[in-house]
Design an enzyme around this catalytic site. Sequence first.
Site, mmCIF file in Angstrom:
data_model
loop_
_atom_site.group_PDB
_atom_site.id
_atom_site.type_symbol
_atom_site.label_atom_id
_atom_site.label_comp_id
_atom_site.label_asym_id
_atom_site.label_seq_id
_atom_site.Cartn_x
_atom_site.Cartn_y
_atom_site.Cartn_z
ATOM 1 N N LEU A 146 34.221 35.536 45.455
ATOM 2 C CA LEU A 146 33.815 36.348 44.309
ATOM 3 C C LEU A 146 35.074 36.724 43.556
ATOM 4 O O LEU A 146 36.144 36.871 44.149
ATOM 5 C CB LEU A 146 33.088 37.617 44.775
ATOM 6 C CG LEU A 146 31.706 37.437 45.419
ATOM 7 C CD1 LEU A 146 31.204 38.766 45.950
ATOM 8 C CD2 LEU A 146 30.709 36.853 44.435
ATOM 9 N N ASP A 147 34.957 36.896 42.259
ATOM 10 C CA ASP A 147 36.111 37.270 41.450
ATOM 11 C C ASP A 147 36.663 38.633 41.880
ATOM 12 O O ASP A 147 35.955 39.456 42.467
ATOM 13 C CB ASP A 147 35.742 37.309 39.969
ATOM 14 C CG ASP A 147 35.500 35.915 39.406
ATOM 15 O OD1 ASP A 147 35.965 34.942 40.038
ATOM 16 O OD2 ASP A 147 34.848 35.807 38.355
ATOM 17 N N HIS A 148 37.917 38.852 41.546
ATOM 18 C CA HIS A 148 38.633 40.088 41.899
ATOM 19 C C HIS A 148 37.836 41.337 41.523
ATOM 20 O O HIS A 148 37.736 42.279 42.309
ATOM 21 C CB HIS A 148 39.994 40.084 41.186
ATOM 22 C CG HIS A 148 40.777 41.341 41.340
ATOM 23 N ND1 HIS A 148 41.513 41.632 42.474
ATOM 24 C CD2 HIS A 148 40.948 42.394 40.493
ATOM 25 C CE1 HIS A 148 42.103 42.808 42.320
ATOM 26 N NE2 HIS A 148 41.779 43.293 41.136
#
Length: 200
Positions: free
Chosen positions: A152-154
């Site tokens: 998942l993105d930051h």
Amino acid sequence: MAGGLERVAGLNEESDRALSWRVAVDGAGERLDRAIANHLELPRNQVQRWIREGRAMVNHRLAKSSRVLAVDDQIAVSVPPRRNDERIEPEAGDLDLVYEDAEIIVINKPAGLTVHPGAGRPTGTLAHRLLAHFPEIAGVGGPGRPGIVHRLDHDTTGVMIIARTATAYRQLATDFSERQIGKLYRAIVYGKSPAEGRIE
């Protein structure tokens, strides 16, 4: 080298490990990438990368991932070593554990936490925390990504599945690549929006 193999394409004699074996009756009709992944207990996407790099041959010839195998085909693979700079050390940190069993761990990743080390982020990632809580996953999956089969993105929060064993890693990687795992996202909209519709 095993099986009378003279050389695997891309083989670095000093560091790579050359493996070879013949296809048995029950392996006939299987794709090359799947056969290697099953034989070496590795994720298919990693094997496909090796094949693109010229690290796999069938009957002494380079082959594509989609190559369908026959009985007695000889598979040869040049396995690269894991670099020291790809190993990460455990770091203390909280984990929001949703579920765990002997094969998988399910966590809720908070926003602001990077999943694995990358450019500009060598420490302080979810991978570092996972190793502190579950040291047995150190050898599971790709370098620098212990047990991690998706990301998942930051700035995104959400559920992540972590593999605890090589078998679970291989199965999850296959399920994700073949879109066998469904994902449901919930979005919070600020301001006026239509009562229904589709956002691409």
